[in-house]
Design a protein around this motif. Structure first.
Motif, PDB file in Angstrom:
ATOM      1  N   ARG A 173       1.165  -2.876  -9.852  1.00 58.31           N
ATOM      2  CA  ARG A 173       1.949  -3.346  -8.725  1.00 58.31           C
ATOM      3  C   ARG A 173       1.099  -3.410  -7.476  1.00 58.31           C
ATOM      4  O   ARG A 173       1.121  -4.345  -6.712  1.00 58.31           O
ATOM      5  CB  ARG A 173       3.115  -2.406  -8.485  1.00 58.31           C
ATOM      6  N   ARG A 174       0.416  -2.362  -7.333  1.00 60.08           N
ATOM      7  CA  ARG A 174      -0.423  -2.227  -6.151  1.00 60.08           C
ATOM      8  C   ARG A 174      -1.421  -3.355  -6.018  1.00 60.08           C
ATOM      9  O   ARG A 174      -1.600  -3.937  -4.972  1.00 60.08           O
ATOM     10  CB  ARG A 174      -1.132  -0.894  -6.263  1.00 60.08           C
ATOM     11  N   TYR A 175      -2.083  -3.604  -7.052  1.00 54.57           N
ATOM     12  CA  TYR A 175      -3.081  -4.662  -6.978  1.00 54.57           C
ATOM     13  C   TYR A 175      -2.614  -5.905  -7.669  1.00 54.57           C
ATOM     14  O   TYR A 175      -3.412  -6.678  -8.169  1.00 54.57           O
ATOM     15  CB  TYR A 175      -4.385  -4.157  -7.559  1.00 54.57           C
ATOM     16  N   GLY A 176      -1.408  -6.047  -7.682  1.00 54.28           N
ATOM     17  CA  GLY A 176      -0.824  -7.244  -8.250  1.00 54.28           C
ATOM     18  C   GLY A 176      -1.441  -7.772  -9.505  1.00 54.28           C
ATOM     19  O   GLY A 176      -1.571  -8.966  -9.698  1.00 54.28           O
ATOM     20  N   LEU A 177      -1.831  -6.934 -10.343  1.00 58.25           N
ATOM     21  CA  LEU A 177      -2.411  -7.433 -11.574  1.00 58.25           C
ATOM     22  C   LEU A 177      -1.408  -8.341 -12.217  1.00 58.25           C
ATOM     23  O   LEU A 177      -1.613  -8.880 -13.257  1.00 58.25           O
ATOM     24  CB  LEU A 177      -2.718  -6.280 -12.497  1.00 58.25           C
ATOM     25  N   LEU A 178      -0.389  -8.480 -11.608  1.00 52.05           N
ATOM     26  CA  LEU A 178       0.606  -9.429 -12.052  1.00 52.05           C
ATOM     27  C   LEU A 178       1.882  -9.068 -11.320  1.00 52.05           C
ATOM     28  O   LEU A 178       1.833  -8.898 -10.158  1.00 52.05           O
ATOM     29  CB  LEU A 178       0.805  -9.334 -13.560  1.00 52.05           C
ATOM     30  N   SER A 179       2.877  -8.951 -11.917  1.00 47.06           N
ATOM     31  CA  SER A 179       4.112  -8.621 -11.223  1.00 47.06           C
ATOM     32  C   SER A 179       4.243  -9.444  -9.967  1.00 47.06           C
ATOM     33  O   SER A 179       3.394 -10.222  -9.595  1.00 47.06           O
ATOM     34  CB  SER A 179       4.134  -7.153 -10.850  1.00 47.06           C
TER      35      SER A 179
END
Length: 407
Positions: free
Chosen positions: A108-114
Motif C-alpha cells: 500500500r505504502r509504495y503502491g506496488l499496486l492497490s
DNA sequence: TCCCAGTCAATATT
DNA sequence: AATATTGACTGGGA
C-alpha cells in the motif's frame, strides 16, 4: 488476510463452558513471555488470536482477573490464550501473520499496486479534516473522531474524594458533582462506574499476585488515594489450584484429545489444555509455589504499523482470525480441559451487592483487612529489599559521581 | 433504570 | 513503535 480463517464459528463458547479452571495469571504471564521473546506485539496477538484490540489486550495481560471472577465471556480470551499457548505453531503463525501485514503495508505504502495513494498508511482516509472544527460531522461515515474527554488531575481528585464518601453517589450528588466540575453528568456517571470497576479489579490483583511478582507498584490511580473497595468481596487469593507452571508452549503433551464436535472443529484439535489438576490432586491442592522467574523482557520493537483499517472494529471482531488447526485426524471427543470434578464455584461472578451497604465509605487509605495485611507485609519486605539494593547502588555510584544520583 | 463486566479506541507513556 | 491508561459504550441481569 487471515490465511484460513473461516469465522471460527462459535465453539469457543462451548469450550469455555466446559473448561476447567485456568490460572489466568500464569497464562498471561506465559503469553507475555512468549510475545516478548519473539518480538510479537499485543496488537497483532490481540487482533489475530483474541479478536481484541491492543488496549484490551494490554489490560488483560497486565491485570488478569482470577478465573472464578470472570464471567463466561470474560473467560473466553483466556481460553483462547491457553489454546494458543498449546499450539506448537503459535509463534510461527503469528510471525507469518506479521510478515503478511508488513507486506500488505509496503504494498500500500509504495503502491506496488492497490489504489496507489500512499497517503493512506495510518488512518488517513479521514479527509474529514480535523475532527475539531471543520464542521462537526458532515463526513458521512466518520463521525469526526469523537473527542475524548480528558479529566484534569484536579477533577479526578475531586471525583476520587467524592468516591471515598459515596462510592455510589445518588443522582443528586452526581448532578452536583457534574456542575461543580463542569462535566457532563454522564461523564461523572461513567467515571464512577469505571472507577468502581477498576478499583475492584485492582483489589483482585493484589490478592492474586502478591505472591511472585516483583515489587512493582501497580496502583490504579497514579496519584494518591487508593481505595480498596471495601465491598464484601469474597475474593480469594489466586485461582489457587492449578499447577503453577504451564507446560512450555511447545511441548507435546500426552494424549490427544480434542473435540471434534461438528461445530467446535475450529480448534486445534491437537491442543489441549494444560494438565489442569485433575489427575489426583483434585480438590484443593492449590497454593501456588513461590516460583518466580523473570518475566518481561524488553523486546525491542520492530516493524509494526497501523492496521490496514478496514473497518475499525468490525473487521477483526468477527473471529477475524483465531487460530485453527485443521487436522481433524485422530480425535477423540474428549475436550481435554478436564472438567475437573470441582468446577470450583461454577458461578462466574460473585455478586457483591453494592447497593445494600452504604457504609462503603471508610477510609480506604489505611484499614486493611487481615488478608490484605499479609500481602502488604510481603510488599514491604520486597520494598525494603529494593531499597537496600538501591542504597547500595547509590553508595557504589557515589564513589564516582556523587551528584547524578539524586533520586 | 441501575450496575457491572467487557471492550473499544483515543491518548498518554515508555 | 509498542504498550498503558481511561472515558465511553454495549449487552445482560435484576
Amino acid at each position: 488476510m487471515a490465511p484460513q480463517q473461516p469465522p471460527q464459528p462459535l465453539g469457543i463458547q462451548e469450550l469455555v463452558a466446559v473448561a476447567s479452571e485456568l490460572d489466568t495469571y500464569t497464562i498471561t504471564k506465559k503469553v507475555k513471555e512468549v510475545l516478548t521473546d519473539n518480538n510479537l506485539g499485543q496488537r497483532l496477538f490481540g487482533e489475530t488470536v483474541l479478536g481484541l484490540t491492543q488496549g484490551s489486550v494490554s489490560d488483560l495481560l497486565s491485570r488478569p482477573k482470577p478465573w472464578h471472577k470472570l464471567s463466561l465471556k470474560g473467560r473466553e480470551p483466556f481460553v483462547r490464550m491457553q489454546l494458543w499457548l498449546n499450539d506448537p505453531h503459535n509463534v510461527d503463525k503469528l510471525r507469518a501473520m506479521k510478515k503478511m501485514e508488513k507486506k500488505a503495508y509496503l504494498k500500500r505504502r509504495y503502491g506496488l499496486l492497490s489504489t496507489g495513494s500512499d497517503s493512506d498508511s495510518p488512518s488517513v482516509r479521514s479527509e474529514c479534516v480535523s475532527p475539531a472544527l471543520a464542521s462537526l460531522d458532515l463526513c458521512p461515515y466518520s463521525q469526526a473522531k469523537k473527542i475524548r474527554v480528558v479529566l484534569g488531575a484536579e477533577e479526578k481528585e475531586e471525583l476520587r474524594k467524592a468516591y471515598l464518601l459515596e462510592p455510589y453517589p445518588s443522582q443528586n450528588t452526581i448532578e452536583v458533582l457534574a456542575s461543580q466540575l463542569h462535566l457532563k453528568t454522564n461523564t461523572v456517571i461513567n467515571w464512577f462506574h469505571n472507577y468502581r470497576s477498576r478499583m475492584r479489579r485492582e483489589v483482585l490483583m493484589e490478592g492474586l499476585q502478591d505472591n511472585d511478582m516483583d515489587a512493582e507498584p501497580h496502583s490504579y490511580s497514579p496519584s494518591a488515594t487508593r481505595s480498596p473497595p471495601s465491598e464484601g468481596e469474597d475474593r480469594r487469593p489466586p485461582s489457587g489450584h492449578i499447577h503453577t507452571s504451564l507446560p512450555h508452549v511447545k511441548q507435546e503433551e500426552e494424549g490427544g484429545e480434542l473435540m471434534k464436535s461438528s461445530r467446535v472443529q475450529c480448534f486445534s484439535t491437537a491442543v489441549q489444555f494444560p494438565p489442569l489438576k485433575s489427575e489426583h490432586e483434585d480438590a484443593m491442592s492449590g497454593c501456588r509455589e513461590p516460583h518466580l522467574e523473570g518475566d518481561e523482557q524488553p523486546g525491542p520493537g520492530s516493524v509494526r504499523r497501523r492496521p490496514p483499517e478496514e473497518h475499525p472494529v468490525q473487521a477483526r471482531r468477527r473471529g477475524g482470525g483465531v487460530w485453527e488447526v485443521p487436522r481433524g485426524s485422530a480425535s477423540s471427543p474428549g475436550l481435554m480441559m478436564s472438567v475437573s470434578p470441582v468446577p470450583s464455584s461454577s458461578a462466574p461472578i460473585s455478586p457483591n451487592p453494592p447497593s445494600t451497604s452504604t457504609n462503603h465509605s471508610l477510609d480506604p487509605g489505611q484499614l486493611q483487612s487481615p488478608k490484605v495485611n499479609r500481602s502488604s507485609q510481603r510488599r514491604n519486605e520486597k520494598m525494603a529489599n529494593l531499597n537496600n539494593i538501591i542504597h547500595r547502588l547509590e553508595r557504589a555510584a557515589n564513589r564516582e559521581e556523587t551528584l547524578e544520583w539524586e533520586f
